[in-house]
Write an enzyme that holds these catalytic residues in place. Sequence first.
Site, short mmCIF file in Angstrom:
data_model
loop_
_atom_site.label_atom_id
_atom_site.label_comp_id
_atom_site.label_asym_id
_atom_site.label_seq_id
_atom_site.Cartn_x
_atom_site.Cartn_y
_atom_site.Cartn_z
N ASP A 30 0.85 -1.19 0.00
CA ASP A 30 0.00 0.00 0.00
C ASP A 30 0.90 1.25 0.00
OD1 ASP A 30 -1.73 2.06 0.51
OD2 ASP A 30 -2.62 1.18 2.32
N GLU A 80 29.77 8.06 4.40
CA GLU A 80 29.86 6.63 4.73
C GLU A 80 29.68 5.82 3.45
OE1 GLU A 80 26.43 4.80 6.72
OE2 GLU A 80 25.71 6.83 7.07
N CYS A 112 25.93 8.45 9.87
CA CYS A 112 25.34 9.76 9.52
C CYS A 112 25.82 10.89 10.43
CB CYS A 112 23.82 9.68 9.61
SG CYS A 112 23.13 8.43 8.55
N THR A 153 13.57 3.73 2.03
CA THR A 153 14.25 4.87 2.68
C THR A 153 15.58 5.19 2.00
OG1 THR A 153 15.46 3.57 4.34
CG2 THR A 153 13.21 4.21 4.90
N SER A 202 17.02 0.01 15.35
CA SER A 202 17.69 1.28 15.03
C SER A 202 16.82 2.47 15.43
CB SER A 202 18.08 1.35 13.55
OG SER A 202 16.95 1.56 12.71
N HIS A 234 18.33 14.39 12.53
CA HIS A 234 18.81 13.51 11.46
C HIS A 234 17.59 12.86 10.83
CE1 HIS A 234 20.49 10.50 9.04
NE2 HIS A 234 20.08 9.50 9.82
N ASN A 277 16.83 9.40 2.34
CA ASN A 277 17.95 9.50 3.28
C ASN A 277 19.22 9.85 2.53
OD1 ASN A 277 19.58 9.36 5.52
ND2 ASN A 277 19.05 7.24 6.07
N SER A 310 24.39 5.76 13.22
CA SER A 310 24.25 4.40 13.73
C SER A 310 25.59 3.86 14.21
CB SER A 310 23.70 3.49 12.63
OG SER A 310 22.32 3.70 12.49
P1 HMG Z 1 8.83 -1.63 8.31
O1 HMG Z 1 9.15 -2.42 9.52
O2 HMG Z 1 8.57 -2.36 7.04
O3 HMG Z 1 7.63 -0.67 8.54
O4 HMG Z 1 9.97 -0.55 8.02
P2 HMG Z 1 6.46 -0.73 9.65
O5 HMG Z 1 5.67 -1.97 9.48
O6 HMG Z 1 7.02 -0.41 11.03
O7 HMG Z 1 5.61 0.52 9.14
C1 HMG Z 1 6.13 1.79 9.22
C2 HMG Z 1 4.99 2.71 9.67
O8 HMG Z 1 4.04 2.75 8.61
C3 HMG Z 1 4.26 2.25 10.92
O9 HMG Z 1 3.89 3.39 11.64
C4 HMG Z 1 3.01 1.58 10.34
O10 HMG Z 1 1.92 1.58 11.24
C5 HMG Z 1 2.74 2.47 9.14
P3 HMG Z 1 4.38 3.55 13.17
O11 HMG Z 1 3.90 2.36 13.91
O12 HMG Z 1 5.89 3.55 13.11
O13 HMG Z 1 3.81 4.85 13.60
N1 HMG Z 1 1.96 1.82 8.10
C6 HMG Z 1 0.99 2.44 7.41
N2 HMG Z 1 0.52 3.71 7.48
C7 HMG Z 1 -0.50 4.04 6.61
N3 HMG Z 1 -1.03 3.17 5.70
C8 HMG Z 1 -0.56 1.91 5.62
C9 HMG Z 1 0.50 1.50 6.49
N4 HMG Z 1 1.19 0.35 6.64
C10 HMG Z 1 2.08 0.56 7.63
N5 HMG Z 1 -1.09 1.07 4.73
C11 HMG Z 1 11.82 0.52 9.16
C12 HMG Z 1 10.31 0.49 8.96
C13 HMG Z 1 12.21 1.77 9.92
C14 HMG Z 1 12.22 -0.72 9.98
C15 HMG Z 1 12.51 0.48 7.78
O14 HMG Z 1 12.14 1.59 7.01
C16 HMG Z 1 14.02 0.39 7.84
O15 HMG Z 1 14.61 -0.65 8.14
N6 HMG Z 1 14.70 1.54 7.55
C17 HMG Z 1 16.15 1.63 7.58
C18 HMG Z 1 16.69 1.89 8.97
C19 HMG Z 1 16.31 3.28 9.47
O16 HMG Z 1 16.02 4.19 8.70
N7 HMG Z 1 16.36 3.49 10.81
C20 HMG Z 1 16.07 4.77 11.38
C21 HMG Z 1 16.87 5.03 12.67
S1 HMG Z 1 18.62 4.67 12.47
C22 HMG Z 1 19.21 6.05 11.58
O17 HMG Z 1 18.55 7.03 11.44
C23 HMG Z 1 20.59 5.93 11.01
C24 HMG Z 1 20.65 5.72 9.51
O18 HMG Z 1 20.36 6.92 8.82
C25 HMG Z 1 22.04 5.20 9.10
C26 HMG Z 1 23.28 5.96 9.55
O19 HMG Z 1 23.39 6.46 10.64
O20 HMG Z 1 24.22 5.95 8.74
C27 HMG Z 1 19.65 4.67 9.02
#
Ligand code: HMG
Length: 389
Positions: A30, A80, A112, A153, A202, A234, A277, A310
């Site tokens: 979706d 990175e 980051c 992302t 994360s 960030h 990102n 991270s």
């Molecule tokens: P996921 O697990 O597939 O997603 O990926 P989800 O199931 O948790 O859904 C995300 C949100 O969408 C949830 O909302 C759902 O409810 C909603 P929340 O519960 O969080 O409020 N949702 C919907 N909303 C409306 N309509 C729908 C629907 N379906 C679901 N139909 C995850 C999420 C973050 C795990 C993934 O994106 C990921 O692995 N991302 C990469 C890691 C990341 O970005 N981490 C962030 C913190 S770490 C960081 O910032 C450092 C980084 O930049 C690296 C660095 O430092 O170099 C990553």
Amino acid sequence: MLPVGIDKISFYTANYYLDLRELACAQGTDPEKYYVGIGQEKMGMPAHDEDIVTMAANAALPLFKDEESKNISTLLFATESGIDQSKAAGVYVHRLLGLNENCRVVELKQACYSATAAVQMACALVARQPEKTVLVIASDVAKYELDSPGEATQGCGAVALLIKANPKILEIDPEVGNYTEDVMDFWRPNYRKTAIVDGKYSTKIYLKSLKKAWEHFSQSSDVRFSDISHFCYHLPFSRMAQKAHKHLSKVNKSSLEVEQTQAQIEDSLLYNKLIGNSYAAALFIGFTSLIENAEQSLAGQKIGFFSYGSGCVAEFFSGTVIEGYRQQLFTQQHKMMLDSRQALNYEEYLSLYHAPDPQSGERIEMPSDTTGGFRLAAIGDHKREYVER
Ligand code: HMG
């Protein structure tokens, strides 16, 4: 002490993007999960002849209309997505920008977070020699496995900042709050092109680090939560910042209404929603988004910054926006760049995702693709060849 901080700031992103509706359609997901759930609309994809070096040089180019480039004493390059284990990517940028031969160049890494380290080091260098200018560039390509939760992302971008004494955009306060902990939430071993990520963990460690860095900041600084008018976080995706700001408001028992709290970050999210990102560049592209899109003047206002890398290292710091800052901005150029990008279909996205990566020294000429000022023309004999377009 002489004020030190950001005198000019400019960013660049690739001319291709994939709309997350297109990705959702190909995955059978979706689209609202991306548009609403993580708050992202598009993700930037580098063209075949773009990488962190060309994006970095493009980001910095507008900063050098006058003789400014002659005065740069140091170029700090935060990334990175390094292209070499030994040579700093900034050395290529030094040539492309025609910086002077007495300018030192070095690359910094801590996920980051490294751009914030570079900015703080630049401020320290300028405080020691106030007649010098330090150029900080952060440039990254965020790449995850296909069909992984992180895929939506992805993104790419570079940001360039001139750090000077008596800056014209933001005076950065010397007091900071830091937090470091050895965790495995996101990492990329040398032999991999894509990051490994424990996504849910994360997001938890991001929020924990925010609280810890804020507590340390509160011990070091007289700036209180209520003194800060706007916050930049960030930005791995925009919903992360919304959650983070809600968390910090709760920690500080803020009396603001939910809408008022969200208004403190909304303008900082706009560019990230369209780029994705950009790792080390994301926080400062977010700041650019804030100062270029806030309708009311921010002059004299206190801005709070949360940097997270991270692994993990986090920092909270603050700064004050300078009267007349709008004259320093590149708002029109940035908006034109974002508006004139070209949409990819899913197959075109896959072709860029799987772009050839020569490893045995064979020569590959890159198709002429980018609309930026610099391009990666070829890779041959294990050497990358960068040219002006
Ligand atoms: P996921 O697990 O597939 O997603 O990926 P989800 O199931 O948790 O859904 C995300 C949100 O969408 C949830 O909302 C759902 O409810 C909603 P929340 O519960 O969080 O409020 N949702 C919907 N909303 C409306 N309509 C729908 C629907 N379906 C679901 N139909 C995850 C999420 C973050 C795990 C993934 O994106 C990921 O692995 N991302 C990469 C890691 C990341 O970005 N981490 C962030 C913190 S770490 C960081 O910032 C450092 C980084 O930049 C690296 C660095 O430092 O170099 C990553």
